[in-house]
Design an enzyme around this catalytic site. Structure first.
Site, PDB file in Angstrom:
ATOM      1  N   THR A  52      40.788  37.428  39.606  1.00 55.57           N
ATOM      2  CA  THR A  52      39.913  37.003  40.704  1.00 55.57           C
ATOM      3  C   THR A  52      38.449  36.958  40.252  1.00 55.57           C
ATOM      4  O   THR A  52      37.971  37.877  39.587  1.00 55.57           O
ATOM      5  CB  THR A  52      40.074  37.974  41.894  1.00 55.57           C
ATOM      6  OG1 THR A  52      41.461  38.062  42.223  1.00 55.57           O
ATOM      7  CG2 THR A  52      39.289  37.521  43.103  1.00 55.57           C
ATOM      8  N   ASN A  72      35.507  38.051  47.830  1.00 52.74           N
ATOM      9  CA  ASN A  72      36.561  38.502  46.930  1.00 52.74           C
ATOM     10  C   ASN A  72      36.498  40.006  46.651  1.00 52.74           C
ATOM     11  O   ASN A  72      37.529  40.632  46.384  1.00 52.74           O
ATOM     12  CB  ASN A  72      36.542  37.692  45.632  1.00 52.74           C
ATOM     13  CG  ASN A  72      37.186  36.324  45.840  1.00 52.74           C
ATOM     14  OD1 ASN A  72      37.773  36.067  46.890  1.00 52.74           O
ATOM     15  ND2 ASN A  72      37.084  35.450  44.860  1.00 52.74           N
ATOM     16  N   HIS A  88      32.192  36.059  32.248  1.00 49.78           N
ATOM     17  CA  HIS A  88      32.879  34.795  32.536  1.00 49.78           C
ATOM     18  C   HIS A  88      32.011  33.979  33.486  1.00 49.78           C
ATOM     19  O   HIS A  88      32.281  33.856  34.667  1.00 49.78           O
ATOM     20  CB  HIS A  88      34.232  35.113  33.173  1.00 49.78           C
ATOM     21  CG  HIS A  88      35.083  33.904  33.408  1.00 49.78           C
ATOM     22  ND1 HIS A  88      35.353  32.990  32.426  1.00 49.78           N
ATOM     23  CD2 HIS A  88      35.751  33.480  34.508  1.00 49.78           C
ATOM     24  CE1 HIS A  88      36.146  32.052  32.923  1.00 49.78           C
ATOM     25  NE2 HIS A  88      36.394  32.330  34.184  1.00 49.78           N
TER      26      HIS A  88
HETATM   27  N1  APR Z   1      46.173  39.911  49.886  1.00 53.02           N
HETATM   28  C1  APR Z   1      47.092  39.108  49.303  1.00 53.02           C
HETATM   29  N2  APR Z   1      46.860  37.819  49.024  1.00 53.02           N
HETATM   30  C2  APR Z   1      45.662  37.329  49.321  1.00 53.02           C
HETATM   31  C3  APR Z   1      44.638  38.101  49.904  1.00 53.02           C
HETATM   32  C4  APR Z   1      44.934  39.460  50.195  1.00 53.02           C
HETATM   33  N3  APR Z   1      44.048  40.262  50.771  1.00 53.02           N
HETATM   34  N4  APR Z   1      43.553  37.319  50.084  1.00 53.02           N
HETATM   35  C5  APR Z   1      43.856  36.097  49.606  1.00 53.02           C
HETATM   36  N5  APR Z   1      45.134  36.101  49.169  1.00 53.02           N
HETATM   37  C6  APR Z   1      45.890  35.006  48.607  1.00 53.02           C
HETATM   38  C7  APR Z   1      45.772  33.712  49.391  1.00 53.02           C
HETATM   39  O1  APR Z   1      46.619  33.712  50.535  1.00 53.02           O
HETATM   40  C8  APR Z   1      46.182  32.677  48.355  1.00 53.02           C
HETATM   41  O2  APR Z   1      47.572  32.411  48.388  1.00 53.02           O
HETATM   42  O3  APR Z   1      45.371  34.681  47.323  1.00 53.02           O
HETATM   43  C9  APR Z   1      45.814  33.355  47.028  1.00 53.02           C
HETATM   44  C10 APR Z   1      44.706  32.641  46.271  1.00 53.02           C
HETATM   45  O4  APR Z   1      45.228  31.429  45.855  1.00 53.02           O
HETATM   46  P1  APR Z   1      44.382  30.081  45.777  1.00 53.02           P
HETATM   47  O5  APR Z   1      43.556  29.944  47.010  1.00 53.02           O
HETATM   48  O6  APR Z   1      45.322  28.990  45.400  1.00 53.02           O
HETATM   49  O7  APR Z   1      43.385  30.391  44.565  1.00 53.02           O
HETATM   50  P2  APR Z   1      43.679  30.262  43.004  1.00 53.02           P
HETATM   51  O8  APR Z   1      43.301  28.911  42.522  1.00 53.02           O
HETATM   52  O9  APR Z   1      45.031  30.776  42.716  1.00 53.02           O
HETATM   53  O10 APR Z   1      42.593  31.284  42.408  1.00 53.02           O
HETATM   54  C11 APR Z   1      42.720  32.670  42.620  1.00 53.02           C
HETATM   55  O11 APR Z   1      41.688  33.272  40.541  1.00 53.02           O
HETATM   56  O12 APR Z   1      40.679  31.991  38.899  1.00 53.02           O
HETATM   57  C12 APR Z   1      40.470  32.801  40.022  1.00 53.02           C
HETATM   58  O13 APR Z   1      38.439  31.893  40.992  1.00 53.02           O
HETATM   59  C13 APR Z   1      39.820  32.026  41.159  1.00 53.02           C
HETATM   60  O14 APR Z   1      39.294  33.979  42.436  1.00 53.02           O
HETATM   61  C14 APR Z   1      40.188  32.889  42.319  1.00 53.02           C
HETATM   62  C15 APR Z   1      41.578  33.420  41.949  1.00 53.02           C
END
Ligand code: APR
Length: 322
Positions: free
Chosen positions: A129, A105, A185
């Protein structure tokens, strides 16, 4: 009778949500349906944010709002945002600590934040994130923005979890419960029973020490409990609600006193890290960090939590990422 008007209006308020996953898309929905701002939903996966935005647009007739939701993979579309929320990354899987997520991340945050800043240099940034405190630190470093304009979302969520457990334990309306949770957190976060109340009465006067310990513990592991139940995926309804609350405080200049991950420069005896503390939050971002009177034990717990945040910052530095 009416001439079609296909001009895209740019409302004065615009929030960009980077990452159209579970948290990001739910947050976009909350922001639009609370009529707070137009929303630009950005994701690296082509088509995903566009599809979600169209779906949300198709709900407008029923949800009664005129907010525009735009899906994109192009940072140009995020230009002139008032607030940017970073949810891009990988969520925690079962058995995975938030710290395990660090490297993957960190690379995402280090790449997306500068692109968002380039197009919205005046925006206030909220990082969602995980691991939250260290990702917020990294976002601040790579953004070049003042400390008042970068913050992390965690305290509102952790406090909301504590409030939920208190309400469930006592069988009292959630409306009458306030809670304060400070620190990083993670498992070492510091829920503060003395500053958590039912209509102004501290819960220390309403519950046994054992019951309080049980609820504090459940709050500390509130996210992990959900990961375990869901098997695949992690919490997103409450995280999206918490981020929306912060967006609202900023856009409406509400000057809320709420816990967020803020840069500490001597407050609580801590330096050069982001961690959960109560702040006053309004349209300029963080107006001030509120310094509560903590007991020795509470302050010790806060410093223990800070130590683990600091270790993660050091790990980032060792990876040449901060
Ligand atoms: N640029 C744009 N979008 C990205 C990138 C990037 N470089 N890398 C990942 N993503 C997008 C993914 O394609 C995905 O749609 O980030 C999104 C993450 O969504 P989920 O996998 O559904 O994760 P989510 O449950 O939304 O959690 C996101 O929030 O609470 C925190 O721990 C959790 O770090 C995590 C974040």
């Amino acid at each position: 009778m009416f001439k079609p008007n296909r001009r895209i209006d740019h409302s004065p308020t615009r929030v960009s949500v980077i990452g159209a996953g579970n948290v990001g898309s739910t947050l976009a929905q909350r922001i639009a349906e609370k009529n707070l701002a137009d929303v630009v939903l950005l994701d690296r996966v082509p088509g995903k944010p566009e599809g979600m935005a169209l779906d949300l647009m198709q709900a407008r007739a029923i949800e009664h709002h005129d907010r525009l939701i735009v899906g994109t993979s192009d940072y140009k579309d995020t230009a002139n945002s008032d607030v940017v929320v970073v949810t891009a990354g990988v969520p925690r899987k079962q058995g995975m600590s938030r710290e395990d997520l660090l490297r993957v991340n960190a690379e995402v945050v280090a790449s997306v934040v500068p692109m968002a800043v380039e197009h919205s240099p005046d925006a206030i940034f909220i990082v969602v994130t995980n691991p939250l405190d260290v990702m917020t630190y990294l976002a601040w470093k790579v953004s070049g923005l003042p400390k008042s304009k970068v913050m992390g979302m965690a305290g509102v969520l952790d406090a909301s979890r504590f409030q939920a457990f208190i309400a469930m334990e006592l069988g009292i309306s959630i409306a009458d419960i306030t809670a304060m949770v400070m620190g990083g957190h993670g498992d070492l976060m510091v829920p503060l029973p003395r500053y958590s109340t039912v209509s102004g009465v501290p819960i220390t006067e309403l519950m046994t020490p054992d019951a309080i310990t049980r609820l504090v513990d459940r709050t500390r592991h509130g996210g992990a409990e959900i990961v375990k139940l869901m098997q695949t995926g992690s919490a997103y309804f409450a995280p999206a609600s918490a981020a929306a609350e912060m967006v609202e405080a900023i856009l409406l200049n509400r000057r809320r006193i709420i816990p967020v991950a803020a840069y500490l420069d001597g407050e609580y005896g801590l330096h050069d890290l982001f961690m959960g503390v109560p702040v006053q939050l309004g349209q300029e971002g963080i107006d001030m960090v509120v310094e509560l009177n903590l007991s020795k034990a509470e302050l010790n717990a806060l410093h223990t939590s800070a130590k683990s945040v600091r270790e993660n910052i050091d790990r980032l530095a060792a990876m040449n990422l901060a």
